[in-house]
Design an enzyme around this catalytic site. Structure first.
Site, PDB file in Angstrom:
ATOM      1  CB  SER A   1      54.416 -52.721 -28.262  1.00 27.09           C
ATOM      2  OG  SER A   1      53.975 -53.391 -29.416  1.00 27.09           O
TER       3      SER A   1
ATOM      4  CB  ALA B   1      62.960 -43.752  -8.218  1.00 27.22           C
ATOM      5  NE  ARG B   2      67.934 -41.896 -12.940  1.00 26.63           N
ATOM      6  CZ  ARG B   2      69.178 -41.694 -13.378  1.00 26.63           C
ATOM      7  NH1 ARG B   2      70.173 -41.816 -12.545  1.00 26.63           N
ATOM      8  NH2 ARG B   2      69.421 -41.358 -14.627  1.00 26.63           N
TER       9      ARG B   2
ATOM     10  NE  ARG C   1      63.896 -42.686 -17.784  1.00 28.21           N
ATOM     11  CZ  ARG C   1      64.724 -42.367 -18.777  1.00 28.21           C
ATOM     12  NH1 ARG C   1      64.762 -41.126 -19.218  1.00 28.21           N
ATOM     13  NH2 ARG C   1      65.486 -43.290 -19.342  1.00 28.21           N
TER      14      ARG C   1
ATOM     15  CG  ASN D   1      54.850 -52.288 -19.342  1.00 32.34           C
ATOM     16  OD1 ASN D   1      55.920 -52.822 -19.658  1.00 32.34           O
ATOM     17  ND2 ASN D   1      54.539 -51.051 -19.709  1.00 32.34           N
TER      18      ASN D   1
ATOM     19  NE  ARG E   1      68.805 -50.606 -11.955  1.00 27.58           N
ATOM     20  CZ  ARG E   1      69.572 -49.571 -11.678  1.00 27.58           C
ATOM     21  NH1 ARG E   1      70.790 -49.748 -11.201  1.00 27.58           N
ATOM     22  NH2 ARG E   1      69.153 -48.338 -11.913  1.00 27.58           N
TER      23      ARG E   1
HETATM   24  C1  LIG Z   1      75.037 -50.912 -13.450  1.00 34.52           C
HETATM   25  C2  LIG Z   1      74.335 -49.592 -13.525  1.00 34.52           C
HETATM   26  C3  LIG Z   1      74.997 -48.444 -13.179  1.00 34.52           C
HETATM   27  C4  LIG Z   1      74.352 -47.194 -13.257  1.00 34.52           C
HETATM   28  N1  LIG Z   1      75.039 -46.083 -12.883  1.00 34.52           N
HETATM   29  C5  LIG Z   1      74.439 -44.881 -12.977  1.00 34.52           C
HETATM   30  C6  LIG Z   1      75.139 -43.682 -12.633  1.00 34.52           C
HETATM   31  O1  LIG Z   1      76.289 -43.727 -12.232  1.00 34.52           O
HETATM   32  N2  LIG Z   1      74.499 -42.497 -12.739  1.00 34.52           N
HETATM   33  C7  LIG Z   1      73.216 -42.424 -13.220  1.00 34.52           C
HETATM   34  O2  LIG Z   1      72.682 -41.318 -13.330  1.00 34.52           O
HETATM   35  N3  LIG Z   1      72.518 -43.528 -13.529  1.00 34.52           N
HETATM   36  C8  LIG Z   1      73.090 -44.741 -13.429  1.00 34.52           C
HETATM   37  N4  LIG Z   1      72.379 -45.871 -13.747  1.00 34.52           N
HETATM   38  C9  LIG Z   1      70.954 -45.741 -14.104  1.00 34.52           C
HETATM   39  C10 LIG Z   1      70.710 -45.886 -15.620  1.00 34.52           C
HETATM   40  O3  LIG Z   1      71.358 -44.838 -16.319  1.00 34.52           O
HETATM   41  C11 LIG Z   1      69.197 -45.850 -15.926  1.00 34.52           C
HETATM   42  O4  LIG Z   1      68.676 -44.592 -15.530  1.00 34.52           O
HETATM   43  C12 LIG Z   1      68.423 -46.927 -15.211  1.00 34.52           C
HETATM   44  O5  LIG Z   1      69.078 -48.159 -15.318  1.00 34.52           O
HETATM   45  C13 LIG Z   1      67.022 -47.040 -15.804  1.00 34.52           C
HETATM   46  O6  LIG Z   1      67.122 -47.659 -17.071  1.00 34.52           O
HETATM   47  P1  LIG Z   1      66.188 -47.258 -18.271  1.00 34.52           P
HETATM   48  O7  LIG Z   1      66.332 -45.830 -18.657  1.00 34.52           O
HETATM   49  O8  LIG Z   1      66.455 -48.283 -19.375  1.00 34.52           O
HETATM   50  O9  LIG Z   1      64.727 -47.567 -17.683  1.00 34.52           O
HETATM   51  P2  LIG Z   1      63.356 -46.750 -17.889  1.00 34.52           P
HETATM   52  O10 LIG Z   1      63.490 -45.371 -17.435  1.00 34.52           O
HETATM   53  O11 LIG Z   1      62.293 -47.594 -17.244  1.00 34.52           O
HETATM   54  O12 LIG Z   1      63.154 -46.732 -19.423  1.00 34.52           O
HETATM   55  C14 LIG Z   1      62.804 -47.933 -20.117  1.00 34.52           C
HETATM   56  C15 LIG Z   1      63.173 -47.771 -21.581  1.00 34.52           C
HETATM   57  O13 LIG Z   1      62.340 -46.770 -22.154  1.00 34.52           O
HETATM   58  C16 LIG Z   1      63.085 -46.033 -23.111  1.00 34.52           C
HETATM   59  N5  LIG Z   1      63.148 -44.639 -22.661  1.00 34.52           N
HETATM   60  C17 LIG Z   1      62.748 -44.152 -21.459  1.00 34.52           C
HETATM   61  N6  LIG Z   1      62.909 -42.818 -21.415  1.00 34.52           N
HETATM   62  C18 LIG Z   1      63.443 -42.469 -22.608  1.00 34.52           C
HETATM   63  C19 LIG Z   1      63.858 -41.240 -23.171  1.00 34.52           C
HETATM   64  N7  LIG Z   1      63.789 -40.091 -22.495  1.00 34.52           N
HETATM   65  N8  LIG Z   1      64.344 -41.234 -24.410  1.00 34.52           N
HETATM   66  C20 LIG Z   1      64.444 -42.391 -25.118  1.00 34.52           C
HETATM   67  N9  LIG Z   1      64.084 -43.588 -24.660  1.00 34.52           N
HETATM   68  C21 LIG Z   1      63.578 -43.626 -23.419  1.00 34.52           C
HETATM   69  C22 LIG Z   1      64.480 -46.665 -23.166  1.00 34.52           C
HETATM   70  O14 LIG Z   1      64.478 -47.639 -24.179  1.00 34.52           O
HETATM   71  C23 LIG Z   1      64.616 -47.297 -21.812  1.00 34.52           C
HETATM   72  O15 LIG Z   1      65.518 -48.394 -21.807  1.00 34.52           O
HETATM   73  C24 LIG Z   1      72.996 -47.118 -13.692  1.00 34.52           C
HETATM   74  C25 LIG Z   1      72.337 -48.300 -14.045  1.00 34.52           C
HETATM   75  C26 LIG Z   1      72.979 -49.521 -13.969  1.00 34.52           C
HETATM   76  C27 LIG Z   1      72.218 -50.777 -14.322  1.00 34.52           C
END
Ligand SMILES: Cc1cc2nc3c(=O)[nH]c(=O)nc-3n(C[C@H](O)[C@H](O)[C@H](O)COP(=O)(O)OP(=O)(O)OC[C@H]3O[C@@H](n4cnc5c(N)ncnc54)[C@H](O)[C@@H]3O)c2cc1C
Length: 207
Positions: free
Chosen positions: A50, A73-74, A76, A162, A173
């Protein structure tokens, strides 16, 4: 694609935040070697992650596809301000036709599209672009025409994130499993970082 770092938080903001926990401000060296070692130890090795959230990076990203944007944009834990297709599709309305598919017109189309290594895919993208151009020229408004934009259409955005979230982004990625364009983007983002900040992210990058 082009990634520009427009602003970033100096490292001593993070080390001072860490020193707040121990009230050890007198040991700081204003972003020097001692502060960097502390950030690496507490933020990275001890996983007191943190503390890395005090470091913020503002990027301007140009020339990625809307397919890549959808993946980006995934992530978050970041902020996005994206070029709006609703307001900017007029850029295509008054252009000349992209047919026939010769090298001159393919080159012109590349201003609007991200091309990949497969020529047939690129040509199909240009045909989709031509369809969109015709629809816009016939007077259909942006709000409807945007529904037939190819995924390869180029966009740009302001992206702020951040350090903790950026570590997560770069880990996921830059990996081999990631799609080629967002892998390329992750490398460009890493390379846009100030040299003295890279130690925070070095271990996230796939080799
Ligand atoms: C190789 C690859 C293939 C993928 N294929 C697909 C696919 O086929 N379909 C698909 O839909 N997506 C796919 N994704 C997207 C993936 O599921 C994530 O949405 C994306 O990588 C964002 O990651 P994140 O949630 O860790 O990041 P962020 O949204 O930035 O979140 C950062 C961290 O915050 C915490 N966090 C955020 N929100 C929450 C929550 N609601 N609850 C608990 N903890 C939270 C988690 O620790 C998370 O790691 C893929 C990703 C990769 C790398």
């Amino acid at each position: 694609m082009q990634v520009t770092l427009t602003h970033f938080t100096p490292l001593h903001i993070c080390s001072n935040a860490i020193r707040t926990c121990y009230q050890s401000f007198e040991r700081g060296d204003n972003g020097g070697e001692k502060d960097l070692a502390l950030i690496d130890k507490v933020g990275n090795k001890n996983r007191h992650s943190s503390t890395l959230e005090h470091l913020f990076y503002n990027f301007y990203i140009q020339g990625i596809s809307r397919a890549c944007l959808q993946e980006l944009a995934r992530h978050r834990m970041a902020s996005y301000s994206v070029k709006s297709s609703r307001y900017t599709l007029k850029e295509l309305k008054h252009t000349e036709t992209f047919l026939p598919l010769n090298s001159h017109n393919m080159h012109r189309a590349e201003q609007f599209l991200v091309f990949c290594e497969n020529e047939r895919v690129n040509e199909a993208s240009v045909l989709a672009l031509e369809n969109l151009r015709e629809i816009l020229s016939s007077g259909v408004g942006n709000d409807l025409a945007k529904f037939c934009m190819p995924e390869s259409y180029k966009t740009e955005l302001a992206w702020s994130i951040n350090a903790r979230s950026l570590q997560n982004f770069l880990t996921l990625r830059s990996a081999n499993a990631a799609l080629w364009e967002i892998r390329k983007l992750s490398l460009a983002v890493f390379e846009a970082l100030p040299q003295e900040h890279r130690f925070i992210f070095q271990d996230c990058m796939a080799t």
